[in-house]
Design a protein around this motif. Structure first.
Motif, mmCIF file in Angstrom:
data_model
loop_
_atom_site.group_PDB
_atom_site.id
_atom_site.type_symbol
_atom_site.label_atom_id
_atom_site.label_comp_id
_atom_site.label_asym_id
_atom_site.label_seq_id
_atom_site.Cartn_x
_atom_site.Cartn_y
_atom_site.Cartn_z
ATOM 1 N N LEU A 25 12.920 15.682 -20.775
ATOM 2 C CA LEU A 25 13.280 15.996 -22.110
ATOM 3 C C LEU A 25 14.361 15.543 -22.049
ATOM 4 N N VAL A 26 15.073 14.939 -21.231
ATOM 5 C CA VAL A 26 15.918 13.911 -21.699
ATOM 6 C C VAL A 26 15.299 11.949 -22.312
ATOM 7 N N ALA A 27 14.862 11.879 -20.939
ATOM 8 C CA ALA A 27 14.364 10.489 -21.054
ATOM 9 C C ALA A 27 13.794 10.041 -22.685
ATOM 10 N N PRO A 28 12.787 11.018 -22.885
ATOM 11 C CA PRO A 28 12.079 10.161 -24.506
ATOM 12 C C PRO A 28 13.233 10.414 -25.688
ATOM 13 N N ARG A 29 14.420 11.605 -25.483
ATOM 14 C CA ARG A 29 15.365 11.807 -27.073
ATOM 15 C C ARG A 29 15.840 10.866 -26.429
ATOM 16 N N PHE A 30 16.069 10.080 -25.062
ATOM 17 C CA PHE A 30 17.340 9.268 -24.922
ATOM 18 C C PHE A 30 17.551 8.207 -25.751
ATOM 19 N N ALA A 31 16.022 7.641 -25.837
ATOM 20 C CA ALA A 31 15.790 6.309 -26.056
ATOM 21 C C ALA A 31 15.842 6.262 -27.746
ATOM 22 N N ILE A 32 15.071 7.922 -28.870
ATOM 23 C CA ILE A 32 15.986 7.702 -29.619
ATOM 24 C C ILE A 32 17.243 7.387 -30.293
ATOM 25 N N THR A 33 17.982 8.125 -29.186
ATOM 26 C CA THR A 33 19.660 8.305 -29.316
ATOM 27 C C THR A 33 19.947 6.574 -29.111
ATOM 28 N N LEU A 34 19.482 5.918 -28.204
ATOM 29 C CA LEU A 34 19.690 4.324 -28.133
ATOM 30 C C LEU A 34 19.981 3.943 -29.165
ATOM 31 N N GLN A 35 18.513 3.682 -29.268
ATOM 32 C CA GLN A 35 17.733 2.900 -30.921
ATOM 33 C C GLN A 35 18.723 3.637 -32.018
ATOM 34 N N LEU A 36 19.224 4.649 -32.268
ATOM 35 C CA LEU A 36 19.844 4.931 -33.372
ATOM 36 C C LEU A 36 21.412 3.970 -33.349
ATOM 37 N N VAL A 37 21.785 4.336 -32.100
ATOM 38 C CA VAL A 37 22.993 3.270 -31.751
ATOM 39 C C VAL A 37 23.446 2.301 -31.760
ATOM 40 N N LEU A 38 21.614 1.225 -31.130
ATOM 41 C CA LEU A 38 21.833 -0.150 -31.388
ATOM 42 C C LEU A 38 21.999 -0.361 -32.835
ATOM 43 N N LEU A 39 21.473 0.835 -33.486
ATOM 44 C CA LEU A 39 21.437 -0.447 -34.896
ATOM 45 C C LEU A 39 23.059 0.360 -35.835
ATOM 46 N N THR A 40 23.362 1.232 -35.518
ATOM 47 C CA THR A 40 24.737 1.612 -35.304
ATOM 48 C C THR A 40 25.682 0.652 -35.276
#
Length: 317
Positions: A93-108
């Motif tokens: 559950l966490v692994a694919p969602r962490f990838a999305i959050t990481l991409q969002l944070v990096l762009l931010t």
């Protein structure tokens, strides 16, 4: 043992102690939210036989310290348990969602560093008119909560102009980037204003320092004075604040993820808390704490490498 090595060992020890204490607090706090039987029963009214079966399967009658130790040692070995609601491993559950959050944070982070540090430099070096304009803009940015910015962006750029999608994370690299633009802007506005003010204050303090005046008197070119004496000496302060800010973005991302329907760990944590999915709440909370303390430790280390005197005159003095 030199000062930097001693600082590194102390930070590492403090980091491990913080994570250990955080794991106790998180595990205990989640247990206080109530009995997980309802979530484990899938919403149906459990019979006494089903309750007994669930309590035996999930070891709910074992002592709390024993359950905590098994949870902690399992997490250290990569076993994060199973979701009460989704009936699957928490890792999946966490692994694919962490990838999305990481991409969002990096762009931010890119937006914060470019516009936050950039506007701070302009405010400190381009005269009173630019300073006032940046101060006005940062005051407005700091007054706008993330969810208000998100609503405005959705209304203007998604609903009215139709330039950006309003929901979901998209498929493929470019589509994903396109979907993350508005969430990243909504998340970055407040932090851009904050970092801009920190950068401006740190640079102004250095611009009025004695060693910078001495460099000017010696005839060193202005651009070199700014790079070698002003910005370099202001960097540890900017980096320390930026490190804390970036670390906090992982937790703050929940607001943008919910507003824009992104399936990151922030929205997963909100959903798990609402449905009493305790294993997911525990692991995501511990993951967010771990990210925060690790990034802060990294920021401290980089600051010490840039300016070793800050270590000698700081906590270790």
């Amino acid at each position: 043992m030199n000062t930097l090595t001693r600082m590194l060992l102390e930070r590492l020890g403090g980091l491990l102690l913080t994570l250990f204490l955080a794991s106790i607090v998180i595990y205990s706090a989640v247990l206080l939210t109530g009995d997980p039987i309802a979530a484990l029963a899938g919403g149906a009214k459990p019979t006494p036989e089903l309750i007994a079966e669930i309590r035996a399967e999930y070891h709910l009658d074992d002592p709390v310290w024993q359950r905590y130790w098994e949870w902690l040692t399992g997490a250290i070995q990569g076993d994060f348990g199973r979701s009460f609601v989704y009936k699957t491993a928490v890792t999946t559950l966490v692994a694919p969602r962490f990838a999305i959050t990481l991409q969002l944070v990096l762009l931010t982070v890119v937006l914060i560093l470019v516009f936050g540090v950039g506007s701070g430099i302009l405010a400190a070096t381009r005269g009173r008119a630019v300073d006032r304009a940046v101060a006005t803009g940062t005051s407005l940015g700091m007054a706008l909560p993330t969810f208000v910015v998100a609503i405005l962006l959705i209304w203007i750029f998604a609903k009215s102009l139709g330039w950006f999608p309003v929901y979901g994370e998209g498929d493929g690299a470019w589509d994903r980037l396109w979907h993350l633009v508005l969430p990243a802007i909504s998340l970055a506005v407040l932090f851009i204003a904050y970092i801009s003010r920190v950068t401006r204050s740190a640079l102004v303090a250095q611009l009025h320092s004695e060693h910078v005046d001495t460099a000017r008197v010696r005839g060193i070119p202005r651009r070199r004075v700014f790079g070698a004496h002003v910005f370099r000496n202001a960097s540890p302060q900017i980096l320390a604040i930026a490190g804390t800010t970036i670390a906090g973005l992982f937790a703050a991302s929940a607001i943008a993820e919910v507003a824009f329907g992104l399936g990151g760990i922030g929205s997963l944590l909100v959903q798990a808390a609402a449905r009493a999915d305790l294993p997911v709440v525990q692991i995501v909370s511990l993951l967010l704490v771990t990210i925060f303390v690790v990034l802060n430790a990294v920021a401290d280390l980089v600051s010490a490498l840039i300016d070793p005197t800050s270590v000698e005159g700081g906590a270790l003095a």
